[in-house]
Design an enzyme around this catalytic site. Structure first.
Site, PDB file in Angstrom:
ATOM      1  N   HIS A   1      17.715 -58.299  61.121  1.00 41.24           N
ATOM      2  CA  HIS A   1      18.725 -57.241  61.122  1.00 41.24           C
ATOM      3  C   HIS A   1      18.348 -56.160  60.131  1.00 41.24           C
ATOM      4  O   HIS A   1      18.069 -56.450  58.960  1.00 41.24           O
ATOM      5  CB  HIS A   1      20.102 -57.813  60.752  1.00 41.24           C
ATOM      6  N   SER A   2      18.305 -54.913  60.602  1.00 35.65           N
ATOM      7  CA  SER A   2      18.200 -53.752  59.739  1.00 35.65           C
ATOM      8  C   SER A   2      16.939 -53.799  58.880  1.00 35.65           C
ATOM      9  O   SER A   2      15.826 -53.811  59.392  1.00 35.65           O
ATOM     10  CB  SER A   2      19.475 -53.644  58.886  1.00 35.65           C
ATOM     11  N   MET A   3      17.094 -53.857  57.545  1.00 35.10           N
ATOM     12  CA  MET A   3      15.957 -53.891  56.637  1.00 35.10           C
ATOM     13  C   MET A   3      15.014 -55.046  56.945  1.00 35.10           C
ATOM     14  O   MET A   3      13.835 -55.016  56.581  1.00 35.10           O
ATOM     15  CB  MET A   3      16.459 -53.990  55.196  1.00 35.10           C
TER      16      MET A   3
END
Length: 317
Positions: free
Chosen positions: A154-156
């Site tokens: 997720h994301s980073m």
């Protein structure tokens, strides 16, 4: 790297899931939602998956050593609220954000109590490139114990999946990337400026032939092209191929109302050009509406987990 493993009483899936949280988060992200519902850990356990939940190195329950790991970054509560829990951001689809599990009860700052629950789990984190290298090494070591597995990022954590698969491709069966760090070569919106010199990561990935950077990224002044000009964000042809990620199925999921919604198509296009088999899934095109960046915590989180499950069934068996 701190890791917890959960094994279902009835195991029906041959490959475990490894859940990698995003920036400012820990493994708590997967264990429950701010309004008290089951998190994806339990949802996937009930589907029959063995699930590994990590706190990435130098974060949460994994040791942080200031003299080795360097300074920490943090996001303010107001910035986090704008990008994760609000519907008043400055990107075009922000007003469509209806799935945040808000509560009527508010504190003196105007935050709802469920947002305060999210904030209570926010932590500081090290710089992206350094974090990616730590996770690449630790993730490869974990795969030696788990055997072939599916990575959910997720994301980073998006670059973690690419970097781990690049180092240990034979043990990565698939990657489900939820709004991975992007777009290629630079940051816009929540973080701007020159980033990801290897296109989708800040640390080296194996390209053959060598990665070719677009001319705008080479300029001293960071001046990214319009996100609607997809080709401008790609490598000049002939493009380098991510040779170690070829053959690994990828699903890239984007929420309708997220700040990622204007640019995740660029990351998907970059992956495709680099030879990666990627399914780009804007949730709205599947009839799943109103999601922001924290889709695993939102009111319809179970629906999105089910989408990932069905995609894995179709691509792994």
């Amino acid at each position: 790297m701190y890791v917890e493993v959960y094994i279902p009483s009835v195991s029906s899936e041959p490959y475990p899931l490894i859940l990698f949280h995003g920036g400012g988060q820990t493994g708590v992200n997967w264990m429950g939602t701010p309004d008290g519902r089951m998190g994806w850990l339990d949802v996937f356990l009930r589907m029959g998956y063995t699930v590994f939940v990590v706190d990435v190195p130098a974060r949460g329950r994994s040791a942080y050593h200031p003299d080795m790991d360097g300074p920490l970054i943090r996001m303010s509560a107001d910035l986090t609220h704008c990008y994760f829990a609000d519907h008043k951001g400055d990107w075009p689809a922000a007003g469509l954000h209806t799935q945040w599990p808000g509560a009527e009860e508010r504190d003196e700052r105007g935050y709802d109590k469920n947002y305060d629950e999210l904030c209570s789990a926010q932590v500081e984190y090290v710089t992206p490139a350094y974090q990616q290298k730590l996770v690449q090494d630790a993730g490869a070591a974990l795969l030696k114990r788990t055997g072939p597995a599916v990575l959910i990022t997720h994301s980073m954590a998006g670059p973690y999946g690419w970097a781990i698969a690049d180092l240990y491709p034979e043990h990565v069966k698939a990657i489900a990337a939820l709004e991975p760090s992007g777009p290629p070569f630079g940051g816009i919106s929540i973080s701007s400026g020159k980033q990801r010199p290897y296109g989708i990561a800040d640390i080296p990935l194996a390209y053959h032939p060598e990665l070719r950077m677009p001319e705008w990224r080479r300029e001293d002044k960071f001046c990214p092209p319009d996100v609607n000009d997809t080709t401008a964000w790609l490598q000049p042809e002939p493009a380098g191929k991510l040779v170690n990620l070829e053959g690994i199925p990828v699903i890239l999921i984007t929420g309708e109302a997220s700040y990622h919604s204007p640019f995740d198509h660029l990351t998907a296009a970059f992956l495709k050009q680099a030879g990666v088999s990627v399914d780009f899934v804007p949730l709205a095109e599947k009839g799943i509406h109103g999601n922001g960046h924290m889709m695993m915590l939102e009111k319809n989180s179970d629906v999105i987990a089910e989408l990932i499950h069905h995609w894995l069934q179709e691509h792994l068996y």
